[in-house]
Scaffold this active site. Structure first.
Site, PDB file in Angstrom:
ATOM      1  N   TRP A 185       9.616 -32.789  55.721  1.00 25.84           N
ATOM      2  CA  TRP A 185       8.757 -32.655  54.549  1.00 25.84           C
ATOM      3  C   TRP A 185       9.516 -33.184  53.340  1.00 25.84           C
ATOM      4  CZ3 TRP A 185       9.585 -29.857  49.989  1.00 25.84           C
ATOM      5  CH2 TRP A 185       8.550 -30.007  49.053  1.00 25.84           C
ATOM      6  N   GLU A 226       5.189 -33.406  57.890  1.00 19.22           N
ATOM      7  CA  GLU A 226       4.355 -32.430  57.164  1.00 19.22           C
ATOM      8  C   GLU A 226       3.783 -33.008  55.873  1.00 19.22           C
ATOM      9  OE1 GLU A 226       6.526 -28.927  56.004  1.00 19.22           O
ATOM     10  OE2 GLU A 226       4.768 -27.955  55.128  1.00 19.22           O
ATOM     11  N   LYS A 228       1.200 -32.757  52.313  1.00 19.11           N
ATOM     12  CA  LYS A 228       0.922 -31.798  51.248  1.00 19.11           C
ATOM     13  C   LYS A 228      -0.075 -32.414  50.289  1.00 19.11           C
ATOM     14  CE  LYS A 228       3.291 -28.536  48.264  1.00 19.11           C
ATOM     15  NZ  LYS A 228       4.561 -27.899  47.947  1.00 19.11           N
ATOM     16  N   ASP A 259       0.502 -27.364  57.224  1.00 22.97           N
ATOM     17  CA  ASP A 259       0.868 -26.166  56.466  1.00 22.97           C
ATOM     18  C   ASP A 259      -0.422 -25.638  55.863  1.00 22.97           C
ATOM     19  OD1 ASP A 259       1.546 -24.559  54.112  1.00 22.97           O
ATOM     20  OD2 ASP A 259       3.620 -25.172  54.449  1.00 22.97           O
ATOM     21  N   HIS A 262      -1.370 -26.260  52.237  1.00 23.05           N
ATOM     22  CA  HIS A 262      -1.272 -27.622  51.709  1.00 23.05           C
ATOM     23  C   HIS A 262      -2.589 -28.384  51.659  1.00 23.05           C
ATOM     24  CE1 HIS A 262       3.364 -28.113  52.378  1.00 23.05           C
ATOM     25  NE2 HIS A 262       3.034 -27.053  51.669  1.00 23.05           N
ATOM     26  N   HIS A 286       2.619 -24.506  59.921  1.00 21.35           N
ATOM     27  CA  HIS A 286       3.335 -23.695  58.942  1.00 21.35           C
ATOM     28  C   HIS A 286       2.304 -22.695  58.444  1.00 21.35           C
ATOM     29  CE1 HIS A 286       7.106 -26.132  57.571  1.00 21.35           C
ATOM     30  NE2 HIS A 286       7.133 -25.773  58.835  1.00 21.35           N
ATOM     31  N   ASP A 294      -0.003 -21.718  44.206  1.00 20.44           N
ATOM     32  CA  ASP A 294       1.109 -21.477  45.126  1.00 20.44           C
ATOM     33  C   ASP A 294       0.654 -21.621  46.571  1.00 20.44           C
ATOM     34  OD1 ASP A 294       3.709 -20.655  45.989  1.00 20.44           O
ATOM     35  OD2 ASP A 294       2.804 -18.748  46.542  1.00 20.44           O
ATOM     36  N   ASP A 296       2.645 -20.575  49.154  1.00 18.40           N
ATOM     37  CA  ASP A 296       3.642 -19.884  49.977  1.00 18.40           C
ATOM     38  C   ASP A 296       3.645 -18.366  49.868  1.00 18.40           C
ATOM     39  OD1 ASP A 296       5.084 -22.389  50.966  1.00 18.40           O
ATOM     40  OD2 ASP A 296       5.149 -22.653  48.806  1.00 18.40           O
ATOM     41  N   ASP A 326       5.732 -20.259  56.969  1.00 19.58           N
ATOM     42  CA  ASP A 326       6.312 -20.866  55.773  1.00 19.58           C
ATOM     43  C   ASP A 326       5.808 -20.152  54.526  1.00 19.58           C
ATOM     44  OD1 ASP A 326       7.598 -22.364  53.956  1.00 19.58           O
ATOM     45  OD2 ASP A 326       6.455 -24.208  54.267  1.00 19.58           O
TER      46      ASP A 326
HETATM   47  C1  RNT Z   1       6.855 -27.337  50.987  1.00 22.38           C
HETATM   48  C2  RNT Z   1       6.712 -27.365  52.460  1.00 22.38           C
HETATM   49  C3  RNT Z   1       7.973 -27.163  53.247  1.00 22.38           C
HETATM   50  C4  RNT Z   1       8.875 -26.122  52.638  1.00 22.38           C
HETATM   51  C5  RNT Z   1      10.073 -25.763  53.495  1.00 22.38           C
HETATM   52  C6  RNT Z   1      11.085 -25.006  52.719  1.00 22.38           C
HETATM   53  O1  RNT Z   1       5.669 -27.341  50.333  1.00 22.38           O
HETATM   54  O2  RNT Z   1       5.757 -26.434  52.864  1.00 22.38           O
HETATM   55  O3  RNT Z   1       7.667 -26.880  54.569  1.00 22.38           O
HETATM   56  O4  RNT Z   1       8.179 -24.950  52.339  1.00 22.38           O
HETATM   57  O5  RNT Z   1      10.577 -26.903  54.057  1.00 22.38           O
HETATM   58 ZN    ZN Z   2       5.530 -26.024  54.957  1.00 24.70          ZN
END
Ligand code: RNT
Ligand code: ZN
Length: 419
Positions: A185, A226, A228, A259, A262, A286, A294, A296, A326
């Site tokens: 990523w 990955e 985003k 993810d 994302h 993820h 956010d 996460d 994640d």
């Molecule tokens: C960031 C990505 C990635 C990170 C990690 C720390 O937006 O999701 O996967 O969260 O690599």
């Molecule tokens: Zn991620």
């Protein structure tokens, strides 16, 4: 002493044609990869007091007790794993290298020796390892570009980092007898409207091709990429978009990482699974929870997580899916964050495994959508909690909220001593 509610729950599910024993057996065979970076707010240990910088991601909160050293992080992980039923994996970032046996090296010079202590640690605990090159928190990533950088020297540095990490990932997989997924990523993008969206993407493809040049044995190693949608400071453009990586992974037979934080908030990530698995060999998830800007927050047993688990089970996709977490929350006890997020993910899987799949399919095939809808609604109030408790009991982890007491004790006896 309250007697176990499991036998009654088992009977109730049996009436629906669901065998809880089969569900429990299947659940025990699903590993989840825990993200090491929840334990120290994505700081890493490259130098004392390292913190997350750049990359468009941010851990917010200042709950006391974050891990300051590799050993503290390992202790915290041991505590978290002890409260999570089943056998799982640990997902490491390159910024968690162990330099204690020698001198610190730059990221493009990382070697297996810098991760051997992690591998040994994982081996004694029966854990698999996954891996990630770290394309952020570094002076050469400060302007927001890494593998897409216009300067060939900067690009080359990051390509070499990627190559180094793949070698380390393959060695981890070989030593542990379980393939390591090394996930790429990058944060590359721009805050404001770029005049050229094309050139960075062309450079990204070339950089990835260079990183993946050496063929590695899939028994030991898999490459994932990955995408985003946007990040902090990359609101207008992200080079590694979903379309970019979907194309790249399809063309090059790579693992596509989705993810769940994302995408646009109204997009259904669960719905993507059956589409992308038609064209890429495997996916890495993820599992995360997006909240406004956010991506996460700690994973919950919510509709989005349930929908993903349902898709994995209904579509028989578990064998082609690498499940990772994640999230990074610095506002609550970090060990509790791991435990809550992982247990929620496992509960979603259990709920999905307890569905009367055959009846649902039969009703659908017969055009009896009334029965399909009714069965799905009934399933929501069946006693899954009793089956979950039985699972925790068999896996020798605390039932109910008893795990929280252990976290509180650890907080008092271990975390409180960290200043
Ligand atoms: C960031 C990505 C990635 C990170 C990690 C720390 O937006 O999701 O996967 O969260 O690599
Ligand atoms: Zn991620």
């Amino acid at each position: 002493m309250i007697s176990s509610p499991y036998p009654a729950a088992r009977e109730l599910y049996a009436v629906q044609g669901v065998d809880t024993e089969t569900a429990l057996q299947r659940l025990a065979g699903i590993p989840v990869s825990l993200q090491c970076w929840q334990g120290d707010d994505v700081g890493g240990f490259e130098h004392p007091h390292a913190t997350l910088t750049g990359g468009g991601i941010q851990a917010t909160g200042n709950y006391p007790g974050k891990a300051r050293t590799l050993n503290e992080l390992r202790g915290d992980l041991d505590q978290a794993f002890a409260l999570i039923p089943g056998r799982h994996r640990l997902n490491l970032h390159a910024s968690y290298a162990d330099f204690s046996g020698g001198r610190k090296v730059e990221r493009n010079a990382l070697e297996l020796s810098h991760f051997q202590s992690w591998i040994d640690w994982a081996k004694t605990r029966g854990l698999g390892l996954d891996f990630n090159p770290t394309f952020f928190s570094h002076p050469l990533a400060n302007d927001g570009f890494t593998l897409t950088h216009a300067d060939p020297q900067v690009r080359q540095f990051w390509i070499e980092h990627g190559i180094a990490c793949r070698k380390i990932g393959a060695a981890m997989g070989r030593q542990l007898g379980s393939a390591t997924v090394t996930n790429i990523w990058i944060p590359d993008g721009s805050k404001d409207l770029p005049a050229d969206r094309k050139a960075p993407r062309l450079r990204l493809e070339a950089s990835l091709d260079a990183i993946f040049d050496e063929a590695l044995d899939p028994c030991h190693h898999r490459d994932a990429v990955e995408s985003k949608l946007f990040g902090l400071g990359s609101e207008s453009y992200v080079a590694g978009s979903h379309e970019f990586y979907l194309g790249y992974a399809t063309k090059n037979r790579k693992v596509l990482c989705l993810d769940t934080g994302h995408f646009h908030p109204t997009e259904n990530v669960a719905d993507k699974i059956s589409s992308v698995l038609q064209f890429v060999p495997e996916i890495l998830l993820h599992v995360s929870r997006g909240v406004r800007w956010d991506s996460d927050h700690v994973v919950l047993l919510d509709d989005a997580t349930n929908a993903i688990a349902q898709e994995l089970v209904r579509g028989d996709f578990l064998s082609r899916t690498h499940l990772g977490l994640d999230f990074f929350d610095a506002s609550i006890n970090r060990i509790a964050a791991w435990v809550i997020g992982t247990r929620s993910t496992l509960k979603a899987l259990l709920l999905a495994l307890l569905e009367p799949t055959a009846q649902l399919r039969a009703a659908e095939a017969a055009g009896d959508y009334t029965t399909r809808l009714a069965l799905l609604e009934e399933g929501k109030t069946l006693p899954m909690g009793a089956v979950w408790e039985e699972y925790c009991r068999r896996q020798n982890v605390p039932l109910g909220t008893a795990w929280l007491q252990e976290v509180k004790t650890y907080e008092r006896t271990v975390l409180a001593r960290r200043s």
